[in-house]
Design a protein around this motif. Structure first.
Motif, PDB file in Angstrom:
ATOM      1  N   TRP A 119     -23.916  76.590   0.151  1.00  0.00           N
ATOM      2  CA  TRP A 119     -23.799  75.937   1.460  1.00  0.00           C
ATOM      3  C   TRP A 119     -24.190  74.466   1.464  1.00  0.00           C
TER       4      TRP A 119
ATOM      5  N   ALA B   4     -24.525  74.052  10.418  1.00  0.00           N
ATOM      6  CA  ALA B   4     -25.237  73.436   9.297  1.00  0.00           C
ATOM      7  C   ALA B   4     -26.735  73.700   9.395  1.00  0.00           C
TER       8      ALA B   4
ATOM      9  N   ASP C  62     -21.434  72.482   2.999  1.00  0.00           N
ATOM     10  CA  ASP C  62     -21.314  72.759   4.429  1.00  0.00           C
ATOM     11  C   ASP C  62     -22.371  72.000   5.226  1.00  0.00           C
ATOM     12  N   ILE C  63     -23.575  71.929   4.684  1.00  0.00           N
ATOM     13  CA  ILE C  63     -24.655  71.210   5.369  1.00  0.00           C
ATOM     14  C   ILE C  63     -24.359  69.720   5.410  1.00  0.00           C
TER      15      ILE C  63
END
Length: 445
Positions: A213, A146, A216-217
């Motif tokens: 993303w 992340a 995802d983070i």
């Protein structure tokens, strides 16, 4: 030498940040680092309130900056009080506090700066600490992924922002948001520069199609850091958007386009998400669209956008406070265990999700209603209809998140600290009754 009132909050936070890093030299003093940071953040909020309408040294605490600045100080204090009881703060609490205060310093620069250079410095002060915070010692191994993804996005955003500042300077010959010529947009170079600044801030705010993303983070980072990221850092970015939009009111078409794409993409992606952290990440994309819809509605939209930025920060704070007590690998919400062991935080989480969806009479409902009103007032009927439809669609994933239990059979161990219940009770009051203060807030603005 007298210190200008506009610099008092920034100097206070900057000095406290340096002190916080040295507290780790003593184990006894390090224990008090989060409390020291929280006290500093509260004093900073008081200093911002005292500095209202103070102009000087490239910073201006106008009504919008003052409201967001007071919020940023108080929100950082809440985050630090919460983090003090979290296992994450057992390692290097002084450094953790110092980096958190650095994020606050950057956010304050973003909401109050009247120069492009000040905005760039604020962006860097806010971005750089998260390179370390997202992969803090004691986090899961996936937190490193992340942090890496955030670093790539933040690096790209910083490069675009620096290029945008240079291009605007090429077009105007000034780094002021309101240059001596009287207009930020004077030619092709200045228009291109502003477009680059919008793209940079879109990466930082996770505006579609710049939202790569983000889920995802949110899923990999430690929950207390995501709490700081959304409740403080993102509100600082929203303040920077307000700064730029207020000096380029005639250039709103990109805001409409980004708002529409973000509302649709964020809600559809959240609707497909089964994991609560990913759902919250894509939800943030949708809320960025609601904010931009207000910002694109002209001068009245600046007021609605400020109120929405404040409301979103409070809702994010209220949702990730309870999520941070869960194990980091939780895919769903273990409602039964949460209700038994942390009933106040369970109630806060349910109310926060309803508020994010726009359930009346929560603060989220009135924030969205304000955006809808200014969009209609500006004649943006397609955007207003889309906003109403996407807000209704959001109930399709927020409501199941409330009644859908965690699919795992295990009974997870929850983090616990005595002060968290008091924070939860305060959050419930704010989400339920915060809308009462919105008319007064609109009067102040």
């Amino acid at each position: 030498m007298a210190i200008e009132a506009s610099l008092e909050p920034l100097i206070l936070v900057g000095a406290a940040t340096i002190i916080a890093f040295f507290l780790d030299l003593s184990r006894h003093l390090a224990r008090w680092a989060p409390g020291f940071g929280a006290l500093t953040a509260i004093l900073t909020a008081a200093a911002v309130f005292h500095s209202r309408l103070a102009l000087g040294a490239g910073f201006y605490w106008d009504s919008s900056a003052s409201v967001l600045g007071v919020y940023l100080g108080l929100a950082t204090a809440v985050v630090l009080v919460f983090t003090a009881g979290h296992p994450l703060a057992r390692r290097l609490p002084g450094a953790l506090t110092g980096l958190s205060l650095t994020v606050l310093l950057g956010a304050l620069c973003l909401v109050s700066s009247q120069t492009l250079l000040g905005l760039f410095v604020g962006l860097e002060l806010q971005v750089l600490p998260f390179f370390a915070l997202l992969a803090w010692p004691g986090s899961r191994r996936v937190a490193l992924e992340a942090a890496t993804k955030y670093a790539l996005l933040a690096g790209l955003a910083s490069a675009l922002f620096g290029l945008g500042v240079a291009t605007l300077f090429l077009g105007n010959g000034s780094l002021a948001l309101i240059p001596p010529a009287g207009s930020l947009l004077t030619g092709f170079a200045s228009h291109l520069g502003l477009l680059l600044l919008y793209a940079a801030l879109a990466f930082e705010l996770a505006v579609a199609p710049f939202h790569t993303w983000v889920a995802d983070i949110y899923e990999g980072a430690p929950a207390p850091i995501v709490l700081l990221l959304g409740a403080v850092a993102k509100v600082g970015i929203l303040g920077a958007w307000i700064d730029l939009a207020s000096v380029s009111e005639s250039w709103t078409t990109p805001l409409w386009v980004l708002a529409a794409i973000s509302m649709v993409a964020g809600n559809l992606l959240a609707l497909r998400s089964q994991r609560i952290r990913r759902l919250m990440g894509y939800s943030a994309v949708a809320h960025a669209g609601y904010f931009l819809a207000a910002l694109g509605a002209g001068p009245l939209g600046i007021v609605a956008a400020t109120v929405y930025a404040l409301a979103y920060g409070l809702m994010h704070l209220a949702s990730f406070l309870p999520l941070a007590v869960l194990p980091e690998d939780s895919h769903g919400i273990p409602w039964k265990v949460l209700r038994q062991r942390q009933p106040v935080l369970a109630g806060l989480l349910a109310l926060a999700l309803l508020s994010l969806a726009g359930m009346p009479p929560s603060i989220g409902f009135f924030a969205k209603l304000g955006v809808l009103v200014v969009a209609i007032h500006a004649g943006l009927w397609p955007l207003a209809v889309l906003l109403a439809l996407m807000s209704a669609l959001s109930f399709a994933y927020y409501l199941p998140a409330i009644w859908r239990a965690d699919s795992s059979e295990r009974s997870p161990a929850l983090h616990h600290a005595g002060s968290w219940s008091y924070l939860g009770a305060l959050g419930i009051v704010v989400l339920l009754l915060g809308w009462i203060g919105l008319p007064a807030l609109l009067t102040v603005l």
